[in-house]
Design a protein around this motif. Structure first.
Motif, PDB file in Angstrom:
ATOM      1  N   ARG A  30      48.944  16.934  37.933  1.00  0.00           N
ATOM      2  CA  ARG A  30      48.331  15.632  38.245  1.00  0.00           C
ATOM      3  C   ARG A  30      49.132  14.920  39.336  1.00  0.00           C
ATOM      4  NH1 ARG A  30      44.949  13.745  34.106  1.00  0.00           N
ATOM      5  NH2 ARG A  30      44.965  15.034  32.238  1.00  0.00           N
ATOM      6  N   LEU A  36      48.783  19.987  34.440  1.00  0.00           N
ATOM      7  CA  LEU A  36      47.413  19.879  33.942  1.00  0.00           C
ATOM      8  C   LEU A  36      47.186  20.955  32.887  1.00  0.00           C
ATOM      9  CD1 LEU A  36      45.007  19.395  36.965  1.00  0.00           C
ATOM     10  CD2 LEU A  36      45.001  18.104  34.848  1.00  0.00           C
ATOM     11  N   ILE A  44      39.328  15.570  35.716  1.00  0.00           N
ATOM     12  CA  ILE A  44      39.620  15.523  37.153  1.00  0.00           C
ATOM     13  C   ILE A  44      38.297  15.443  37.916  1.00  0.00           C
ATOM     14  CG2 ILE A  44      40.705  16.726  39.093  1.00  0.00           C
ATOM     15  CD1 ILE A  44      42.674  15.683  36.952  1.00  0.00           C
ATOM     16  N   GLN A  49      43.408  12.764  42.256  1.00  0.00           N
ATOM     17  CA  GLN A  49      44.051  12.812  40.947  1.00  0.00           C
ATOM     18  C   GLN A  49      45.046  13.969  40.830  1.00  0.00           C
ATOM     19  OE1 GLN A  49      39.975  12.647  39.166  1.00  0.00           O
ATOM     20  NE2 GLN A  49      41.039  11.417  37.633  1.00  0.00           N
ATOM     21  N   LEU A  50      45.124  14.787  41.877  1.00  0.00           N
ATOM     22  CA  LEU A  50      46.000  15.952  41.847  1.00  0.00           C
ATOM     23  C   LEU A  50      47.288  15.697  42.626  1.00  0.00           C
ATOM     24  CD1 LEU A  50      43.302  18.700  42.416  1.00  0.00           C
ATOM     25  CD2 LEU A  50      44.385  18.050  40.255  1.00  0.00           C
TER      26      LEU A  50
END
Length: 123
Positions: A30, A36, A44, A49-50
């Motif tokens: 994340r 994750l 997601i 969001q990564l």
């Protein structure tokens, strides 16, 4: 290990995570750098969001960059193994060229489907 592999394959293969420097972050984490889990993937909805989003501005990236600079200062002779890099890569190719120019005792070994042009001055 310096890599643009965003899938975290080197750690999955057994390399110690603290020894891997991700240039672009990881798709397996994340934005807050926590791993994750498969059950969380449905949450997601955006690349923002990564970890890859804004990674070069993160504290983790800056710490890894300091570690890399310390390593290079202590080991100015190294080999860059370039595996599957597209010749037109506008991010990695210039970085490799800069490293080779800054460390003339270092070498480049390419393993690509098509050869990538290396400037004459660092060939």
């Amino acid at each position: 290990m310096l890599t643009t592999n965003v899938e975290d394959r080197f750690v999955q293969a057994g390399f110690p995570e603290q020894s891997v420097f991700y240039l672009e972050g990881r798709l397996t984490h994340r934005a807050d750098h926590t791993p994750l889990q498969k059950q969380d993937l449905a949450e997601i909805t955006s690349g923002d969001q990564l970890e890859t989003a804004g990674y070069p501005d993160s504290r983790q990236f800056q710490e890894k960059l300091r570690d890399l600079n310390r390593f290079l200062a202590a080991h100015p002779r190294f080999v860059i193994l370039e595996l599957g890099v597209y010749a037109g890569n506008g991010f990695l190719r210039p970085l490799i060229s800069q490293m080779l120019q800054a460390f003339p005792a270092s070498r480049l070994a390419e393993f690509n489907l098509q050869p990538n042009p290396v400037p004459v001055q660092i060939r």
